[in-house]
Scaffold this active site. Sequence first.
Site, short mmCIF file in Angstrom:
data_model
loop_
_atom_site.label_atom_id
_atom_site.label_comp_id
_atom_site.label_asym_id
_atom_site.label_seq_id
_atom_site.Cartn_x
_atom_site.Cartn_y
_atom_site.Cartn_z
N TRP A 183 12.11 45.75 -12.05
CA TRP A 183 11.27 44.44 -11.58
C TRP A 183 10.45 44.16 -12.60
O TRP A 183 9.81 44.53 -13.19
CB TRP A 183 10.54 44.84 -10.34
CG TRP A 183 9.76 43.53 -9.91
CD1 TRP A 183 10.14 42.48 -9.33
CD2 TRP A 183 8.36 43.40 -10.34
NE1 TRP A 183 9.21 41.63 -9.30
CE2 TRP A 183 8.16 42.17 -9.86
CE3 TRP A 183 7.31 44.13 -10.88
CZ2 TRP A 183 6.72 41.67 -10.01
CZ3 TRP A 183 6.21 43.46 -11.00
CH2 TRP A 183 5.77 42.46 -10.46
N GLU A 224 15.70 43.97 -9.02
CA GLU A 224 14.86 43.67 -7.95
C GLU A 224 14.37 42.03 -8.21
O GLU A 224 13.71 41.68 -9.04
CB GLU A 224 13.59 44.28 -7.74
CG GLU A 224 12.67 43.90 -6.51
CD GLU A 224 11.55 44.78 -6.28
OE1 GLU A 224 11.27 45.71 -7.06
OE2 GLU A 224 10.74 44.73 -5.36
N LYS A 226 12.73 38.40 -6.57
CA LYS A 226 11.63 37.96 -5.96
C LYS A 226 11.47 36.15 -5.76
O LYS A 226 12.17 35.68 -6.62
CB LYS A 226 10.35 38.52 -6.89
CG LYS A 226 8.89 38.52 -6.12
CD LYS A 226 8.09 39.25 -7.17
CE LYS A 226 6.47 38.88 -6.38
NZ LYS A 226 5.70 39.92 -6.75
N ASP A 257 13.45 43.47 -1.66
CA ASP A 257 12.24 43.98 -1.03
C ASP A 257 11.99 42.92 0.18
O ASP A 257 12.27 41.59 0.12
CB ASP A 257 11.46 43.55 -2.38
CG ASP A 257 9.88 44.08 -1.84
OD1 ASP A 257 9.41 44.86 -2.59
OD2 ASP A 257 9.40 43.66 -0.94
N HIS A 260 10.19 39.89 -0.38
CA HIS A 260 10.32 38.88 -1.35
C HIS A 260 11.26 37.75 -1.01
O HIS A 260 12.01 37.33 -1.92
CB HIS A 260 11.06 39.94 -2.58
CG HIS A 260 10.14 40.56 -3.48
ND1 HIS A 260 10.50 41.06 -4.55
CD2 HIS A 260 8.69 40.82 -3.10
CE1 HIS A 260 9.50 42.05 -4.88
NE2 HIS A 260 8.39 41.77 -4.03
N HIS A 284 13.48 48.00 -0.57
CA HIS A 284 11.98 48.17 -0.71
C HIS A 284 11.54 47.64 0.73
O HIS A 284 11.32 46.54 0.89
CB HIS A 284 11.59 47.31 -1.83
CG HIS A 284 11.54 48.00 -3.27
ND1 HIS A 284 10.78 47.56 -4.20
CD2 HIS A 284 11.97 49.22 -3.64
CE1 HIS A 284 10.84 48.44 -5.43
NE2 HIS A 284 11.63 49.50 -4.91
N ASP A 292 3.58 38.05 0.57
CA ASP A 292 4.24 39.16 0.04
C ASP A 292 3.00 40.01 -0.05
O ASP A 292 2.64 40.71 -1.24
CB ASP A 292 4.75 38.84 -1.09
CG ASP A 292 5.60 40.43 -1.84
OD1 ASP A 292 5.69 41.39 -1.24
OD2 ASP A 292 5.74 40.40 -2.85
N ASP A 294 2.31 43.09 1.02
CA ASP A 294 2.45 44.75 0.81
C ASP A 294 1.80 45.66 1.83
O ASP A 294 1.25 46.64 1.17
CB ASP A 294 2.53 45.18 -0.63
CG ASP A 294 3.56 44.80 -1.55
OD1 ASP A 294 4.60 45.22 -1.14
OD2 ASP A 294 3.28 44.00 -2.41
N ASP A 324 7.76 50.16 -0.62
CA ASP A 324 7.04 49.38 -1.54
C ASP A 324 5.67 48.95 -1.21
O ASP A 324 5.72 47.80 -0.31
CB ASP A 324 7.87 48.60 -2.31
CG ASP A 324 7.08 47.77 -3.32
OD1 ASP A 324 6.13 48.41 -3.80
OD2 ASP A 324 7.82 46.74 -3.95
#
Length: 417
Positions: A183, A224, A226, A257, A260, A284, A292, A294, A324
Amino acid sequence: MTEISETTRSRFADFGIDIESAMMRAAVVPISMPCWQFDDVSGLENVGATLRGGGIAATGTYPGKPRTGEELRQDIELALCLCPGITRLNLHACYAERADSSVDRDAYTVADFSRWMEWAAELNTGLDFNPSFFSHPNADKGFTLSSPDEKTRQFWVNHGKACRKIAEAIGEQQGNRCTVNVWIPDGYKDLPADRLGPRQRLTASLDDIFSVAVNENAIEDAVESKLFGIGSEAYVVGSFEFYYGYAQKNQKLLCLDAGHFHPTETITDKISSVLMYLPNLLLHLTRGMRWDSDHVVILDDLTKEIIDEVVRGNYLDRVRIGLDYFDASINRIAAATLGVRSTRKALLMSMLQPHAKLKELEAAGDFTARLCLLEEIKTLPFGEIWEAFCIQHDCPGESEWLKEIQDYEESEFPQRA
Ligand code: RNT
Ligand code: ZN
């Protein structure tokens, strides 16, 4: 000691589900725990450093952040003990412990990770690996593998190559594939004039990194995508379309992810589509709140839906499950543990579903019964099965695991102040 009651057994038996077999199948699915949740993505290159650049940011000032590799591993070990089922550890290259601190990321070798590897072998825990294309002076301008500066680009290409070699050694030691995920943060804060150039350079860099032959039984590569990041709001070089195309052409794993994509766009429906054209997939799992962000993975509808799709589609051997997230506002060890336990719960719940019956109703065109059955199974007893699962794996149950972390916090954290 929780026993699964006869009533519960017979309720599941009515659906043709054997609880023991579901428990067995749920236990063997590996879940990769992010090492970066334990220290706010700080890494071990310069102890005390905080995350810089890359559009990822941990917020919070919860006490007790580990100060050394030893403290970090001790924290991770506790979390691993509290998670039933097979848990792997996802390691980032910025967690290198170098003998010679003048060696930079483009020249890291397996020796810089030998302590991690010895430790993982002792615990019998599998490792996954990630090159770290952020928190480094060469990433400060916002471009790494797609940098217009040839020296910078070459530095990061060499980092990618070094990481695959390290991952290969890890995979060979542990006897199963180490998933290596690329990433990069590359992108523009504001409107670009040339969207193609950086993508051409990224392709060239990836081709170069992957041109080095490695033992395919030891590693597998993922890329990955995004949508945007902090500081790359207008344009991200490694977009979904870019990496989907790249992964397809080169038969690499695509990393989806959950944070993302557009806020209302979920990855559940992408799984069956992309797996028609890709060998394997890396997930993820994360919880984006409004963006995003997390947040820690919990047993929410989104997580359950994604896991259901993997189970229902029979994709368990083709999908790697990684988590993640990084939250520094609560106990970091508890956060790491909670995410893995919640994901394991989603797996167990899914194994307990009458997937065949649902498909049968669908094939018969009985969408009324399909919807009603989906609702009905939501209230089947689950808690006692989960408790039995934890006991089976020598792990504390729901009301007990946090206490262990609290005790540890009390004895261990004061000396870290
Ligand atoms: C960032 C990506 C990436 C990182 C980790 C640390 O937006 O999601 O996966 O979070 O590699
Ligand atoms: Zn991610």
